[in-house]
Design an enzyme around this catalytic site. Sequence first.
Site, mmCIF file in Angstrom:
data_model
loop_
_atom_site.group_PDB
_atom_site.id
_atom_site.type_symbol
_atom_site.label_atom_id
_atom_site.label_comp_id
_atom_site.label_asym_id
_atom_site.label_seq_id
_atom_site.Cartn_x
_atom_site.Cartn_y
_atom_site.Cartn_z
ATOM 1 N N GLU A 47 -24.764 -26.900 -32.196
ATOM 2 C CA GLU A 47 -25.259 -25.078 -32.414
ATOM 3 C C GLU A 47 -24.373 -24.321 -33.598
ATOM 4 O O GLU A 47 -22.960 -24.723 -33.342
ATOM 5 C CB GLU A 47 -25.989 -23.967 -31.475
ATOM 6 C CG GLU A 47 -26.829 -24.274 -30.887
ATOM 7 C CD GLU A 47 -27.557 -25.005 -29.898
ATOM 8 O OE1 GLU A 47 -28.424 -25.213 -29.284
ATOM 9 O OE2 GLU A 47 -26.196 -25.418 -29.053
ATOM 10 N N THR A 48 -24.923 -23.585 -34.849
ATOM 11 C CA THR A 48 -23.753 -23.223 -35.530
ATOM 12 C C THR A 48 -24.616 -21.585 -35.206
ATOM 13 O O THR A 48 -25.902 -21.243 -35.317
ATOM 14 C CB THR A 48 -23.773 -23.546 -36.734
ATOM 15 O OG1 THR A 48 -23.060 -24.946 -36.379
ATOM 16 C CG2 THR A 48 -22.668 -22.589 -37.403
#
Length: 277
Positions: A47-48
């Site tokens: 995830e970002t």
Amino acid sequence: MSTHRFHQVDVFADQPTRGNPLAVVHDAQALDEATMAAFARWTNLSETTFLLPPTEPGADYRVRIFTPGGELPFAGHPTLGSAWAWLAAGGQPQEDGFVVQQCGIGLVRLRRSGGRLAFAAPPLRRSGPADAATLAQALRALGITSDEVVDHQWVSNGPEWLALRLRSRAAVLALKPDVAAMGALKLGVVAVEDDGETAAEVRAFVPGVGVPEDPVTGSLNAGLALWLVGSGVLPGRYVAAQGTALGRTGRVHVERDGDTIWIGGEVAPCIAGSVEL
């Protein structure tokens, strides 16, 4: 193009390279969704996240969470890592000792205790057993038979997790799943077996969003805790191990306090700087 403060941290670990990495872009209100999605694909992390001003009363900040394959309404390690980064950048919570995050499922409350952050496990949006066809697909993808499964249940709290409980840590760690056969399923696998340090071994597979195996997964562990603590299989306080099969030493700290189950872990800073987007 604009310049944004940037952090990369390791979540559910007390030192870099042992947990689940997260990229955090600050002051992202000028970025459009296509830019966010492109940067998340480029980082190629589980995830970002992108931090924005809140739009709901009571929230300290708003976050958008992207995998390489798209946006999520909620995820656990991005919640802890984003809160850490927001605080590190000088964020001042409205309530002493707590942080309130706004995300796709609404407001998520976090508490600060010593050096550890923990989020309140959101309620399950879906529970109960899977239908026969879905379970059969999960078993095929994991390469196991129904005899190897103690129990299973949906533990959806944003991500649509289907959790399967196996008989031993060895069985969980021996899995060599067929990610193509998994399709869009998000599968969590757990064994309840105390090794003196941790009470459970967890793995998570989400190839449909570009993450064949997630190193350490807060949302899954939150769902597992609601299921297994709620049914008395696990105690009200325990530590789960995840990432072992990937050479990580992720540790998820679970604690029930009244009606709330808190999912906590350390956050280790790795990179601080700026990014041009």
